[in-house]
Design a protein around this motif. Structure first.
Motif: not given
Length: 436
Positions: A104, A107, A335, A337, A366-367, A370, A377, A385
């Motif tokens: 996290a 990422p 990834m 989470m 991506v950043e 995430t 959430c 992802l």
């Protein structure tokens, strides 16, 4: 690495806009301490005597060739956005030392490599952390091969554990039996473990993995086929997660060969946390009769080839593209989470067109996505992802998400990700269920 060097490195990363997780930052600092000052470089700027070179943009074919010829064994190349396929050509020309998975806080996948292993192999001789070498042999095996391994262990004064096991198929040990044995050794001993197949012989003390301080170390054939004949496990949470995943998969699928199951366990562990992996050189996986065997550290009697991956050659072909040049492909979630939401539902986000967009745009997206999940959430318990270059990749990722009964969201590089991105998706899913 001194405090001043750490401060300089942190400043360099901030200026370049590079986000690294704690494990990635630790590995980069470790490299700086051994290779020298880091620089952020994109294009060819003359031959270098040493140092750490950080690449943030994929070089073109011609630029990659020029860059490659500037490198010496005193250089380490670090790619902090190595999930991007634009780096594949350059990575294929270099020796792949290792990867550190995403988290996290960082990422992206970080890849590190260079020109040959000579520098690390020479330094490993002074390592004070010595692994416990473990192995087994089926009851009824010719004891001559076992004695050769035990004699080499005694020669190098290595702690070891070699025991006979009752294999279901007589002299053929199945994957779940191997994984079960290693799991027992993990519970019994406290030091790092280095598993080698019975019949192997050590020509030198195998100290490279422990000197590198990684979570796991293993060898890959043809840059993608994982071998379990030499497997190092550091005493870390990441190594334990890999072992648990492999043990579970092997018990659930006893007829599938061990290399593929180890590959899948590695994908699972690497996508769930910053697994620090070292890809061992051929000298740790040489075969009797190889030209390289004279300079090897571990020599195996049992060959591992593409013909021995399993009973279904077409199945092996299906997974070859999954990990090109050390990059996780669309068949695996890049990834994963989890949130604190008391829910077992999941959301799969597909980032499409990564082949056709700049590395910076892909990395920023991506950043953003995430970070959005970490902040809100939306009630989803799990987020996966997938990075997809082509429409076939998107279709594969969609089908995998559908089978898992996940909510599927598709985004493109550069797309703005709102703070309530996941909450809005959850609300939309609820509205769709309420419409008669």
């Amino acid at each position: 690495m001194t405090d001043g060097t750490q401060t300089e490195l942190d400043g360099l990363l901030r200026t370049a806009g590079i986000r690294l997780g704690e494990a990635q930052r630790h590995r980069l600092g470790w490299l700086v301490g051994r290779y020298g000052a880091p620089t952020v470089q994109i294009a060819h700027d003359g031959r270098r005597g040493g140092g750490v070179i950080i690449l943030t943009e994929p070089p073109s074919g011609a630029t990659a060739e020029l860059f490659y010829h500037t490198l010496t064994p005193g250089c380490a190349v670090v790619i902090p956005l190595s999930e991007n396929p634009g780096f594949d050509f350059l990575k294929s020309k270099l020796t792949e030392f290792g990867t550190v998975g995403p988290s996290a806080e960082g990422p992206h996948e970080m890849w590190w490599g260079g020109i040959g292993w000579s520098r690390f192999l020479a330094a490993a001789d002074g390592c004070t952390v010595r692994p416990r070498v473990i192995s087994y042999y089926p009851y009824g095996t010719d004891p001559v091969a076992i004695r050769a391994l035990q004699h080499s262990l005694e020669t190098f004064e290595l702690d070891s554990h070699v025991e006979p096991i009752a294999a279901e198929l007589g002299e053929e040990v199945l994957c779940f039996e191997k994984a079960e044995f290693i799991a027992r050794m993990w519970s019994r001993y406290r030091e790092p473990l280095l598993f080698v197949e019975a019949g192997a012989v050590l020509r030198e003390a195998p100290l490279l993995p422990s000197s590198l301080g990684c979570d796991v170390a293993l060898h890959k054939w043809n840059r993608w086929e994982m071998s379990a004949q030499t497997l190092y496990l550091g005493r870390t949470a990441g190594a334990e997660q890999l072992l648990q995943a492999w043990h579970h998969l092997a018990a659930s699928h006893p007829t599938i060969w061990e290399g593929y199951l180890l590959d899948q366990a590695w994908s699972h562990a690497s996508s769930h946390g910053p697994l620090d992996t070292v890809w061992l050189p051929r000298s740790y996986h040489a075969l009797t009769g190889d030209l390289a065997a004279n300079r090897a550290i571990i020599v195996h009697a049992q060959p591992t080839t593409t013909t021995e991956l399993g009973p279904d050659p077409s199945f092996a072909g299906m997974v070859r593209a999954a990990r090109r040049a050390g990059r996780t492909g669309a068949r695996d979630a890049f990834m994963v989470m989890t949130s604190r939401a008391a829910a077992d539902n999941g959301v799969a986000v597909i980032l499409r067109d990564i082949e056709a967009n700049e590395a910076g745009a892909v990395a920023a997206t991506v950043e953003a996505v995430t970070g959005a999940f970490a902040r809100d959430c939306g009630g989803f318990g799990r987020f996966e992802l997938s990075l997809c270059g082509w429409q076939d990749d998107v279709s594969t990722a969609r089908e995998a998400a559908r089978l898992a009964r996940y909510r599927v969201l598709e985004i493109a590089p550069g797309q703005k990700i709102a703070g309530d991105f996941f909450a809005s998706a959850a609300a939309e899913a609820t509205r769709c269920h309420l419409i008669p």
